[in-house]
Design an enzyme around this catalytic site. Structure first.
Site, mmCIF file in Angstrom:
data_model
loop_
_atom_site.group_PDB
_atom_site.id
_atom_site.type_symbol
_atom_site.label_atom_id
_atom_site.label_comp_id
_atom_site.label_asym_id
_atom_site.label_seq_id
_atom_site.Cartn_x
_atom_site.Cartn_y
_atom_site.Cartn_z
ATOM 1 N N ASN A 88 -8.584 -3.221 6.710
ATOM 2 C CA ASN A 88 -9.542 -2.907 7.768
ATOM 3 C C ASN A 88 -9.511 -3.961 8.875
ATOM 4 O O ASN A 88 -9.541 -5.163 8.605
ATOM 5 C CB ASN A 88 -10.961 -2.828 7.199
ATOM 6 N N THR A 142 -7.705 0.357 1.863
ATOM 7 C CA THR A 142 -7.262 0.196 3.237
ATOM 8 C C THR A 142 -7.389 -1.249 3.700
ATOM 9 O O THR A 142 -8.254 -1.996 3.232
ATOM 10 C CB THR A 142 -8.073 1.089 4.199
ATOM 11 N N GLU A 199 -8.600 1.493 9.877
ATOM 12 C CA GLU A 199 -8.422 1.421 8.431
ATOM 13 C C GLU A 199 -7.019 1.925 8.093
ATOM 14 O O GLU A 199 -6.740 3.110 8.275
ATOM 15 C CB GLU A 199 -9.464 2.277 7.722
#
Length: 328
Positions: A216, A214, A263
């Site tokens: 972030n 992800t 995320e």
């Protein structure tokens, strides 16, 4: 119109000469929603008709944060996002007037002479119908019109903008929808998909170990959006646009404290986004935050979220030219 490119300026001194003599839209414009856009578009029309710069004057921080710091006021569009929206609408500059108690304490005449004429050199002003200014809000629409006649600038006031149901579009309505996670209805009032901006930072890389790396972003503690899972699009600084699914919150399965984190799992992307300033636009709410009984259950739900987000994003269409420029 000017040709020097968009500028984001602090309203603490005289404008560059090329921007003086313009049409200025004045307001807080938190959300830059369809009601705000009615004011802003009128300013653009007036500027084009006169062949002069088109500017927006807004106030930072939001006046309510100065007068009532004890009351939480989540921003729909923090200053950088507001500036981007104003640029995409076609303005030449955004002037952010520092808002303090001293500034608020000046008279309406001082605001006109010092800011509108002294700093900005306005030729025409466009405001909403309920714009008030000066100490104790003594400057009202009639006061501004009379001052314009005396001092040689024009004034246009735009009536309240109502949605298809006849209800006035307002920032408070949009905040309530976003706090409920209803990004679809919020988009209908905004005229574009709700968008946040942030730097991609290093996380604990749990998603990577699960096969869902992800991007972030740390969000403000008072971010307006409900915690949950969303279908999103992420735009990189180079303009590349990627579909994805995002979790916003505090990750209850693996962690329950810390700053809210956005995320974003970006579909079909294997590059490095660290330290890039990216935009994430929200297209649909999939579900609220949940605490799962272990990582296997979490992983299975993440796969379902991915498939649902892909399906939702496969059939989206822009809501407006601004939405087209922002998220398509």
């Amino acid at each position: 119109m000017t040709t020097g490119g968009f500028e984001r300026l602090t309203g603490s001194g005289r404008l560059p000469q090329r921007l003086r003599g313009g049409v200025v839209a004045i307001g807080n414009f938190d959300g830059v929603h369809r009601g705000h856009q009615a004011v802003l578009e009128r300013a653009l029309v007036e500027a084009r008709a006169r062949g002069v710069p088109a500017l927006v004057l807004t106030f930072e921080p939001h006046p309510r944060a100065v007068f009532r710091p004890d009351i939480r006021l989540p921003r729909i569009t923090p200053a950088p996002v507001k500036a981007r929206l104003v640029r995409l609408l076609g303005f030449d500059a955004l002037v952010e007037q520092p808002f303090t108690r001293d500034f608020a304490g000046q008279s309406a005449d001082d605001f006109i002479d010092g800011v509108l004429l002294g700093q900005l050199g306005v030729s025409h002003v466009v405001t909403g119908f309920d714009f008030h200014f000066g100490k104790n809000r003594q400057g009202d629409p009639a006061f501004l019109v009379a001052a314009g006649k005396d001092r040689g600038f024009g004034v246009t006031q735009v009536e309240a903008f109502c949605d298809e149901g006849g209800e006035a579009v307002s920032s408070s309505r949009i905040r309530a929808l976003l706090e409920a996670g209803d990004v679809s209805q919020a988009a209908g009032l905004l005229g574009y998909r709700f968008t946040v901006e942030g730097e991609v930072v290093h996380g604990k890389k749990l998603g990577r170990t699960l096969g869902f790396p992800t991007a972030n972003m740390i969000m403000p503690e008072d971010a307006v959006l409900r915690h949950g899972i969303y279908a999103v699009r992420l735009r990189r600084p180079n303009g590349d646009l990627h579909d994805g699914v995002a979790s916003f919150g505090r990750r209850p399965t693996v962690e329950s404290e810390g700053e809210p984190l956005l995320e974003t799992y970006v579909f079909d992307f294997a590059g490095d986004l660290y330290h890039e300033i990216c935009d994430v636009s929200f297209f649909g709410f999939l579900r609220g935050e949940e605490k799962f009984d272990g990582l296997d259950a979490l992983l299975a739900q993440m796969q379902r979220d991915k498939e649902e987000a892909r399906a939702l994003l496969s059939d989206v269409r822009p809501l407006s030219e601004l939405d087209q420029r922002l998220a398509f």
